[in-house]
Design a protein around this motif. Structure first.
Motif, mmCIF file in Angstrom:
data_model
loop_
_atom_site.group_PDB
_atom_site.id
_atom_site.type_symbol
_atom_site.label_atom_id
_atom_site.label_comp_id
_atom_site.label_asym_id
_atom_site.label_seq_id
_atom_site.Cartn_x
_atom_site.Cartn_y
_atom_site.Cartn_z
ATOM 1 N N THR A 258 0.704 -1.117 -0.060
ATOM 2 C CA THR A 258 0.019 0.089 -0.047
ATOM 3 C C THR A 258 0.617 1.205 0.005
ATOM 4 O OG1 THR A 258 -1.771 -1.237 1.107
ATOM 5 C CG2 THR A 258 -1.629 1.152 1.320
ATOM 6 N N GLU A 259 0.579 2.161 -0.871
ATOM 7 C CA GLU A 259 1.379 3.324 -0.906
ATOM 8 C C GLU A 259 0.681 4.324 -1.588
ATOM 9 O OE1 GLU A 259 4.620 3.073 -3.551
ATOM 10 O OE2 GLU A 259 4.340 1.120 -4.161
ATOM 11 N N LYS A 260 1.136 5.585 -1.486
ATOM 12 C CA LYS A 260 0.799 6.836 -2.392
ATOM 13 C C LYS A 260 1.448 6.979 -3.530
ATOM 14 C CE LYS A 260 -1.164 9.327 1.610
ATOM 15 N NZ LYS A 260 -0.995 10.620 2.455
ATOM 16 N N PRO A 284 5.515 6.151 -12.387
ATOM 17 C CA PRO A 284 5.065 6.792 -11.135
ATOM 18 C C PRO A 284 3.916 7.476 -10.892
ATOM 19 C CG PRO A 284 7.543 7.154 -11.657
ATOM 20 C CD PRO A 284 6.956 6.692 -13.005
ATOM 21 N N GLY A 285 3.065 6.947 -10.174
ATOM 22 C CA GLY A 285 1.880 7.684 -9.879
ATOM 23 C C GLY A 285 0.710 7.371 -10.721
ATOM 24 N N PHE A 286 1.088 6.829 -11.732
ATOM 25 C CA PHE A 286 -0.049 6.053 -12.710
ATOM 26 C C PHE A 286 -1.184 5.435 -12.314
ATOM 27 C CE2 PHE A 286 2.644 8.789 -15.560
ATOM 28 C CZ PHE A 286 1.480 9.060 -16.819
ATOM 29 N N LEU A 287 -0.695 4.388 -11.411
ATOM 30 C CA LEU A 287 -1.602 3.381 -10.768
ATOM 31 C C LEU A 287 -2.763 4.373 -9.635
ATOM 32 C CD1 LEU A 287 -2.802 0.744 -10.413
ATOM 33 C CD2 LEU A 287 -0.961 0.330 -8.685
ATOM 34 N N ASP A 294 -6.356 10.474 -9.282
ATOM 35 C CA ASP A 294 -5.163 11.484 -8.512
ATOM 36 C C ASP A 294 -4.010 10.797 -8.549
ATOM 37 O OD1 ASP A 294 -4.046 13.195 -6.826
ATOM 38 O OD2 ASP A 294 -5.523 13.084 -5.000
ATOM 39 N N PHE A 295 -2.944 11.648 -8.903
ATOM 40 C CA PHE A 295 -1.651 10.898 -8.995
ATOM 41 C C PHE A 295 -0.980 10.674 -7.642
ATOM 42 C CE2 PHE A 295 -1.820 12.509 -13.264
ATOM 43 C CZ PHE A 295 -1.174 11.560 -14.093
ATOM 44 N N GLU A 296 -1.629 11.585 -6.507
ATOM 45 C CA GLU A 296 -1.195 11.272 -5.181
ATOM 46 C C GLU A 296 -1.802 10.353 -4.313
ATOM 47 O OE1 GLU A 296 1.797 12.942 -4.359
ATOM 48 O OE2 GLU A 296 1.858 14.057 -6.329
ATOM 49 N N SER A 297 -2.884 9.821 -4.741
ATOM 50 C CA SER A 297 -3.738 8.916 -3.724
ATOM 51 C C SER A 297 -3.219 7.645 -3.533
ATOM 52 C CB SER A 297 -5.303 8.621 -4.581
ATOM 53 O OG SER A 297 -5.804 9.617 -4.758
#
Length: 437
Positions: A258-260, A284-287, A294-297
């Protein structure tokens, strides 16, 4: 092979076989109706010949789909009696309506096949449209039943009892729209590219070029439009899965932690023991964006899912990668085709473009099979998500392995017969429809 694996294997074989005929049955009648419409409007005999040729193919696939679909209905009760005991009263409505749609489709197909020169020409055309509409409705209703397994609704589960049943709520569950949309577009992609590929091959061989060019154009436009739209439905489906089935999404992406700003993994070999993915390309961030916009979720990983509730990661991940890869390849072909229609007219008769369609012939159905693998394997170990485990639903009867071997032989035989009939039909096109009647 133990009985549990045999039961799952037999169901997978039956579904994998039937889904091909379901897709074609949902889509081919629309190709047929378009060709028929062009004949009625232009009086060009080639379009009449295309319509008649395609109608024979529709009849072959309808008969085979009816047989394989009937087998599936029996298998649900015979292989998974505990599931049907509880689930039948809840999600039986879409199956009942699907039966009604099937009968309408059968009647309309009979009218169409035997209505030439007997009905008003526009009524005859309309019966062909009804074949397509009822086939499409039939497919959507079956998908609604499957969606219920992924997003159970329309009942309360209290002390092991299923109470307060609402069949309408069950049918229009939270997953039905995204699954039905994705599957419907996939059917148009798969069938469009398969049909266009066959006709492209005939054009390259110089056989009845005018007939096959008209056929190719209709199928290619349907398939290419759907291929452009499919990523949009895929995005809707991914966000829906992330919300309702985080374990499935984690398995699809082999997302162990689990990660942002979670990376989107392209390719790679999942290492379930060490909780990592080797040889993958990470974006990075695309998942996070794919799952939540949201790229940061934060994206839930398999570390938040109890081990006993985790789906098989490798199979789900590989199937997802194959589905996406095939979809992107067809989308690229579609872009080239529309570019040819818009700006590069000379490409339309170029062998390289036709060869691309020939190469893409099986890609849509490979993607469909891979997508259903993601849907079904990614839901494990649940047959009803978070309610009933697959192992608790299987029949206690012994000897299921022998049933699996028998059905495998039957399906292989049926596939050979269908391929032979289609081969004969394609060869006959060159002799029956090579000149005006």
């Amino acid at each position: 092979m133990d009985d549990f694996i045999a039961a799952r294997s037999q169901m997978a074989l039956s579904l994998g076989f039937h889904i091909i005929f379901s897709c074609i049955g949902m889509v081919m009648p629309f190709f047929m109706a378009v060709a028929h419409y062009y004949w009625l409007r232009t009086d060009n005999i080639v379009y009449k010949n295309v319509t008649k040729a395609w109608s024979k193919g529709v009849a072959i696939f309808f008969a085979t789909g009816a047989v394989s679909g009937t087998v599936l209905s029996f298998e649900l009760g015979l292989l998974w009696p505990e599931f049907m005991k509880h689930a039948g009263p809840i999600f039986g409505m879409p199956f009942s309506l699907e039966g009604t749609a099937f009968f309408i489709e059968a009647i309309a197909l009979g009218f169409f096949l035997y209505g030439w020169d007997r009905f008003n020409k526009w009524f005859h055309w309309f019966t062909g449209v009804i074949v397509g509409v009822s086939g499409l409705a039939s497919g959507i209703l079956v998908v609604a039943a499957n969606a219920w397994m992924n997003s159970p609704a329309g009942f309360d589960f209290v002390n092991g009892q299923y109470i307060n049943i609402d069949p309408i709520e069950a049918m229009f569950n939270d997953a039905w729209f995204s699954q039905a949309l994705h599957m419907t577009i996939a059917a148009f992609v798969a069938t469009g590219f398969a049909v266009a590929g066959v006709h492209a091959l005939m054009i390259l061989r110089g056989q009845n070029v005018l007939f096959h060019t008209k056929s190719f154009t209709i199928a290619a436009i349907f398939g290419c439009v759907a291929a452009i739209l499919q990523p949009l439905s895929g995005d809707i489906s991914a966000k829906d899965v992330a919300l309702r089935q985080p374990a499935k999404l984690a398995a699809m992406e082999a997302h162990f932690h689990t990660e942002k700003s979670a990376p989107l993994i392209v390719g790679g070999i999942p290492d379930e023991k060490n909780k990592k993915v080797d040889y993958a390309i990470k974006l990075p961030g695309f998942l996070s964006f794919l799952a939540h916009g949201d790229f940061e979720s934060e994206v839930t990983g398999l570390d938040k899912i109890p081990d006993e509730n985790q789906p098989p990661v490798a199979i789900t991940h590989y199937a997802f990668q194959i589905m996406v890869g095939m979809g992107m390849a067809m989308m690229l072909v579609a872009i080239l085709y529309f570019l040819a229609l818009w700006k590069k007219k000379n490409w339309l008769t170029s062998p390289w473009l036709l060869k691309l369609f020939v190469a893409a012939t099986p890609l849509g159905f490979i993607a469909v099979e891979a997508g259903w693998t993601v849907t079904e394997v990614g839901r494990q170990p649940w047959i009803i998500h978070n309610v009933m485990r697959t192992a608790d639903a299987v029949t206690p009867m012994p000897g299921i392995a022998y049933s699996f071997y028998l059905f495998s032989a039957v399906y292989v035989s049926l596939a050979i017969i269908v391929i032979f009939m289609l081969y004969r039909q394609i060869k006959m096109v060159g002799t029956l429809y090579d000149k005006p009647e």
